[in-house]
Design a protein around this motif. Structure first.
Motif: not given
Lengths: 223, 385
Positions: A76-78, A80-81
């Motif tokens: 998920k965070e990747q 976002a990046d």
């Protein structure tokens, strides 16, 4: 060169006891520099397709590969990046933050980068100039007309210089004359090499795009 | 532009939204400050008024005999079987570690003398020290200044039928009655007080002293320490702490202190709940905004950071304003509860405490709402997308 490869994409929504495939097995490629219109009646799955393209909504099946990155293979965070680097969103209802000035709204994507303040200001100013709002940098969104707000939203989507712009009904809330101005802007950006995927139900907008994809009931009707 | 610009602008340009939160925290923090200030003021006030409570240490010669009474002093025993105290012992008391806490040292020489064929207890005192010690004395007439002047108790006046200015013979030596103590129901009513040096001369006692009363102004350090230190200096003496009203008063302050702490904890818990509900409501209101941030590529940690920064800013402001609000109210409230001898001043430590409490509550109560916000599904948050 392919920028986007979509392979057998399926998105399922649960409504009561029924499962509905909003997107039902779509495969297609989009090349760098294309200006793609995605059309179809409401409920055809065009907005769902766009959110999946932008890495906002996990598909039930299939893959989305952008610039050789399988974006749903990322965390998920990747993701976002990834969005920060690759995607600029333009929304139908502009989605500007009412408590930030025009300039600050454009700089939202830059607030999480390590650029210097002067670089950030310069980039935002350049983008506002590009969309023709140079003199309104210090206004608040509610002091602007709908067309101007949409242009701020476009400047915000562009400020990071992402390879892909995703626009969801960008002219949906605008009158015809203003719509034309905005579409001219998109066309100009496309001519400068910007890849744009735009969801629209406005037939008039098709004269600005380079390709039209039509969906019906979650499937490709015309490509 | 950085993330804190977003937080700052969000607060600054939508002030009304955060007003409830700010006011809630502000009231809580200032109430706690008022309670803290008042407890501290009561303590300081008591320390200031300590000398109104008389002596709290009594030094007498070591003696095996059970005493007659003057605060435990055996009058008859002094002369015969014990080594009396000397005036030089007074200097020794001034050398103990806690010497700064000792405010009054009042030596006394007790003797029985005859006045008009009646036995009376004659006490040699250092008038200056004695009057400092016995703040409650009311003297009709004046304090003796000369060596041949005396101060007499109310009972002595009555029983011997004496009056102000009259001359009396103590063991045949003439003294002039300079002042009369108003009746106070204590042993002092029965005494004749004269100058210490004169008494030593009169009774041939050299530099002997019968007892020393000491007022140690040490409201929060154990009086036992001072007693122990004094005993060490005066091996031949018996040093005792006198139980007195100050202990009761201090106990009630300690109780008030505990009550304040309890009330403060409840108030701060309520404040935490206010922050929690306001922040949760605010997150709900800002779903769309959070969706925008997420779509643009903000990480969950960025969302948490924006919300916690807002909480930090509000609680810092509440902490500082809350302190000053509490300070102003304390100034008006403290005299109402009798703590009037101490000015409540602005205290940097208290400001930091106030700030810290406010920030800890504001941040911790916002933590869960901020995490919840960061986990919002961006497509749901954006709705229209």
């Amino acid at each position: 060169m392919n920028l986007i490869q979509i392979n057998e994409l399926v998105k399922t929504y649960q409504t009561g006891h029924e499962k509905v495939n909003a997107v039902d097995g779509i495969s297609l490629d989009i090349e760098l520099g294309e200006f793609v219109a995605v059309t179809g009646s409401s409920g055809s799955g065009k907005s769902t397709l766009l959110t999946m393209l932008g890495g906002l909504s996990h598909p039930a099946e299939g893959t989305v590969v952008i610039d050789e990155i399988d974006i749903y293979g990322l965390s998920k965070e990747q993701r976002a990046d990834f969005r920060k680097e690759y995607v600029g969103f333009v929304f139908q209802s502009f989605h500007l933050l009412p408590y930030l000035t025009v300039q600050e709204n454009v700089m939202i994507p830059l607030a999480i980068s390590n650029l210097s303040q002067s670089d950030k200001n310069e980039m935002a100013t350049r983008m506002l100039e590009k969309v023709g709002l140079k003199g309104k940098a210090n206004r608040l969104p509610n002091e602007l007309s709908g067309g101007e707000q949409e242009r701020v939203a476009i400047a915000r989507a562009l400020v990071n210089e992402p390879p892909l712009i995703l626009a969801d009904e960008p002219t949906g809330n605008l009158d015809t004359a203003t719509s034309n101005v905005i579409m001219q802007l998109f066309k100009q950006l496309n001519e400068e090499g910007q890849t744009i995927v735009m969801v629209t139900h406005d037939e008039q907008n098709l004269e600005f795009t380079t390709r039209n994809i039509q969906l019906k009931d979650g499937r490709l009707l015309k490509n | 532009m950085k993330l804190y610009n977003i937080s700052l602008n969000s607060l600054w340009r939508r002030k009304a939204r955060m007003l409830f939160l700010l006011v809630g925290l502000l009231i809580a923090i200032s109430t706690v400050i008022i309670l803290l200030n008042i407890t501290q003021t009561m303590n300081n006030d008591i320390a200031n008024k300590l000398d109104e409570f008389g002596a709290n240490i009594l030094i007498v010669p070591q003696s095996d005999e059970l005493s007659l009474s003057y605060g435990g002093m055996s009058v008859s025993g002094v002369a015969f079987d014990v080594k009396p105290l000397q005036e030089s012992d007074i200097l020794k008391i001034g050398k103990i570690k806690n010497k700064d806490n000792i405010k009054i040292i009042s030596p006394k020489l007790l003797n029985v003398a005859e006045i008009q064929q009646k036995k009376v207890m004659v006490v040699g005192v250092d008038f200056e020290q004695e009057l400092a010690l016995k703040k409650w004395w009311i003297i009709i007439g004046a304090t003796p200044k000369e060596k041949d002047e005396a101060l007499i108790g109310a009972d002595v006046k009555k029983k011997l039928n004496l009056s102000l200015g009259q001359a009396i013979l103590i063991n045949g030596v003439p003294f002039k009655i300079k002042g009369i103590l108003e009746e106070n129901g204590s042993q002092d009513d029965q005494l004749v007080l004269i100058d210490l040096g004169r008494a030593q001369q009169l009774f041939n006692k050299g530099s002997e002293i019968s007892l020393i009363e000491v007022a140690a102004l040490c409201y929060d350090c154990p009086i036992e320490d001072i007693v122990a230190q004094t005993s060490e200096q005066l091996p031949g003496a018996k040093v005792t702490a006198i139980q007195q009203t100050i202990k009761t008063k201090m106990k009630s302050i300690a109780q008030f202190e505990q009550f304040s702490i309890g009330v403060s904890i409840v108030i701060l818990l309520v404040a935490g709940l206010i922050v929690f509900t306001s922040m949760s409501a605010s997150v709900n209101e800002r779903k769309k905004e959070i969706g925008i941030f997420r779509a643009i590529g903000y990480r969950q940690s960025h969302i948490i950071q924006i919300i916690l920064q807002e909480a930090f800013l509000i609680s810092s402001v509440a902490g500082i304003i809350g302190y000053f609000l509490g300070w102003v109210v304390s100034i008006y409230v403290a005299p109402m509860i009798g703590a009037d001898s101490v000015a409540i001043s602005i205290n940097i430590n208290m400001i930091s405490i106030s700030l810290m409490i406010s920030i800890i509550i504001g941040m911790s109560a916002s933590l869960y709402p901020s995490i919840k916000a960061s986990r919002l599904d961006p497509t749901v948050a954006l709705q229209s997308l």
